[in-house]
Design an enzyme around this catalytic site. Structure first.
Site, PDB file in Angstrom:
ATOM      1  N   HIS A  96       9.971  -3.453 -31.457  1.00 43.48           N
ATOM      2  CA  HIS A  96       9.726  -2.261 -30.647  1.00 43.48           C
ATOM      3  C   HIS A  96      10.711  -1.180 -31.050  1.00 43.48           C
ATOM      4  O   HIS A  96      11.883  -1.452 -31.289  1.00 43.48           O
ATOM      5  CB  HIS A  96       9.889  -2.572 -29.158  1.00 43.48           C
ATOM      6  N   ASP A 175       5.942  -0.146 -15.321  1.00 43.78           N
ATOM      7  CA  ASP A 175       6.392   0.662 -16.457  1.00 43.78           C
ATOM      8  C   ASP A 175       5.324   1.667 -16.855  1.00 43.78           C
ATOM      9  O   ASP A 175       5.635   2.796 -17.209  1.00 43.78           O
ATOM     10  CB  ASP A 175       6.765  -0.212 -17.658  1.00 43.78           C
ATOM     11  N   ARG A 182       8.102   9.703 -16.264  1.00 49.83           N
ATOM     12  CA  ARG A 182       9.323  10.107 -16.974  1.00 49.83           C
ATOM     13  C   ARG A 182       9.014  11.105 -18.077  1.00 49.83           C
ATOM     14  O   ARG A 182       9.778  12.033 -18.326  1.00 49.83           O
ATOM     15  CB  ARG A 182      10.010   8.872 -17.575  1.00 49.83           C
ATOM     16  N   SER A 197      12.385  -0.115 -19.412  1.00 46.84           N
ATOM     17  CA  SER A 197      10.996   0.145 -19.798  1.00 46.84           C
ATOM     18  C   SER A 197      10.584  -0.761 -20.963  1.00 46.84           C
ATOM     19  O   SER A 197       9.559  -1.455 -20.913  1.00 46.84           O
ATOM     20  CB  SER A 197      10.872   1.622 -20.196  1.00 46.84           C
ATOM     21  N   LYS A 201       8.225  -4.623 -20.661  1.00 43.99           N
ATOM     22  CA  LYS A 201       6.958  -4.819 -21.393  1.00 43.99           C
ATOM     23  C   LYS A 201       7.076  -5.977 -22.367  1.00 43.99           C
ATOM     24  O   LYS A 201       6.195  -6.809 -22.485  1.00 43.99           O
ATOM     25  CB  LYS A 201       6.637  -3.592 -22.253  1.00 43.99           C
TER      26      LYS A 201
HETATM   27  N1  URA Z   1       9.810   3.350 -25.464  1.00 43.96           N
HETATM   28  C1  URA Z   1       9.483   2.757 -24.294  1.00 43.96           C
HETATM   29  O1  URA Z   1       8.656   1.845 -24.259  1.00 43.96           O
HETATM   30  N2  URA Z   1      10.076   3.169 -23.194  1.00 43.96           N
HETATM   31  C2  URA Z   1      11.001   4.159 -23.182  1.00 43.96           C
HETATM   32  O2  URA Z   1      11.508   4.465 -22.133  1.00 43.96           O
HETATM   33  C3  URA Z   1      11.352   4.782 -24.397  1.00 43.96           C
HETATM   34  C4  URA Z   1      10.735   4.358 -25.536  1.00 43.96           C
END
Ligand code: URA
Length: 455
Positions: A96, A175, A182, A197, A201
């Site tokens: 990620h 999220d 956000r 966040s 996930k």
């Molecule tokens: N990627 C995400 O999944 N969440 C964030 O807050 C920033 C980048």
């Protein structure tokens, strides 16, 4: 918009959102019950956006303690299901990114690693702020369905070893809502909120290990290496506490990655890389991240051999073949892979000409991301729809010579009204100096590995 309510009494203990916002605003520490309450009530539409936005802003300004961060991450994780992929043999590894400009590596890495036989269950996000999102890029492939049910996701994973989806209603729904809020309330740039966040996930994916690409520089949410390292450490620590093999690579985002910025344009560039071409920086970062994934999965005995395998899977077109399989499995048009011109194309193109001769000294990367966003490639409001065709193709990167009147980038656009603001952002973004005085930044700044992921 969520339903407004002044106080909530559905579950015990009942808290007043107003009190909790005030507590955080004044620098207090919230209990895990209080945080759990806010997350649950917001997810269930019992707290309005404006109250949650105020609380998020208080976090941006005041920060969070480690127990608060743990409570937030697990409340967001518990807002939905945690996938059990134990019936799929072998390691499941994901990567990620914290988000950048032209940051498209997921579309290259996921097929490479799946082509090596490692399962990649990738749940991604949309564009956030000035950064692009994997889901928006994938949706520029006609027909590509990112909204698979968990049952379908499982089927795709079993059949081709990789699936790329958005958060379903079942996966970390807190999220999903918070991310969108956000994005439009200037509450993205908080290491705690980014950590919660991403980790909520990712921990829901049923994975065994996670490679994090933590961006640093003018196009990242974390502009300095110090802040990026702090975020990386938070995430590695959070993941390890939850039993994951974790590694974070701090990678450069002081200029866009690759040459193309914009959803369909970025898909096109990924296809170029998987065809053995494309820009060297994009290829290098992709190979490095893929190498770590292969290593964490136990597929290769070292990161070096992981890099060699990843390289081989690009050279022999296995990654491209795997990408095609993924596209087909998720309902996309595989014809776009053979002929990327079948991807959405903007109606107009206009070159941006250099006002002076010299060398590109710096590219304000965030401005480039915003330029793509204002063209329609990202969202300014939650409700905005994306124009997949628009974006930019850079002809000059940092350190390169440029002549007066020579194009430094080309804008792909569909609306004259949007063009002029993008053009002025791009003019400001490029700094041209008479002499070459750039110290080249490394692409991979640092590696921060958890105890279970030492190379
Ligand atoms: N990627 C995400 O999944 N969440 C964030 O807050 C920033 C980048």
């Amino acid at each position: 918009m969520s339903k407004p309510s002044a106080s909530v009494s559905r579950s015990a203990p009942a808290f007043r959102p107003l009190d909790l916002i005030r507590k955080k605003r004044d620098g207090g520490e919230l209990s895990s019950d209080e945080i759990g309450f806010l997350v649950r009530a917001y997810t269930d539409d019992e707290i309005p956006d404006y109250q949650m936005a105020a609380w998020l802003m208080a976090i941006v300004i005041r920060g969070m303690s480690r127990p608060e961060l743990s409570a937030l991450t697990s409340a967001m994780l518990r807002s939905g299901e945690v996938l059990d992929l134990s019936d799929i043999p072998g390691a499941k590894i994901d990567k990620h990114s914290t988000g950048g400009v032209g940051d498209k590596t997921s579309l290259i890495i996921a097929p490479i690693v799946a082509a090596a036989g490692v399962t990649v269950p990738m749940i991604s996000g949309r564009g956030l702020g000035h950064t692009g999102g994997t889901l928006d890029k994938l949706q520029s492939i006609p027909g590509f369905n990112i909204d698979l049910s968990l049952g379908e996701f499982r089927r795709v994973l079993k059949s081709c070893g990789c699936g790329l989806i958005g958060q379903t209603a079942e996966i970390a729904p807190a999220d999903k809502k918070l991310y969108a809020l956000r994005d439009v309330t200037a509450t993205v740039e908080s290491p705690n909120l980014i950590c919660a966040s991403i980790m909520s996930k990712k921990l829901a994916e049923g994975i065994d290990g996670l490679v994090l690409d933590v961006k640093t520089g003018s196009g990242a949410f974390m502009k300095t290496e110090k802040d990026s390292v702090h975020l990386a450490e938070l995430m590695v620590e959070t993941g390890e506490r939850m039993g994951q093999k974790m590694v974070a690579l701090i990678t450069d985002m002081d200029q866009p990655l690759g040459l193309k910025v914009g959803n369909a344009l970025e898909v096109e560039e990924c296809i170029e890389v998987m065809n053995g071409q494309g820009p060297a920086d994009l290829r290098e970062v992709s190979l490095e991240l893929a190498a770590w994934m292969l290593y964490l999965a136990g597929r290769t005995p070292s990161v070096d051999t992981g890099r060699q395998l990843a390289d081989e899977l690009i050279r022999n077109r296995s990654a491209l073949k795997k990408f095609r399989e993924i596209v087909v499995q998720q309902g996309g048009d595989p014809g776009t892979i053979d002929d990327p011109k079948r991807l959405p194309q903007a109606q107009h193109r206009i070159p941006m000409l250099s006002p002076a001769s010299g060398f590109v000294e710096a590219i304000q990367c965030e401005q480039v991301g915003i330029a793509s966003l204002v063209l329609g490639g990202g969202r300014e409001k939650k409700e905005d729809t994306i124009d997949p065709a628009v974006g930019l193709v850079l002809h000059k990167k940092v350190g390169e010579p440029v002549q007066k009147g020579e194009p430094f980038c080309t804008v792909h656009y569909n609306s004259d009204a949007r063009l002029s603001s993008a053009q002025s952002l791009l003019q400001q973004a490029y700094r041209i100096a008479e002499k070459p005085r750039v110290v080249r930044r490394q692409l991979i700044h640092r590696v921060i590995s958890g105890k279970g992921a030492q190379a």
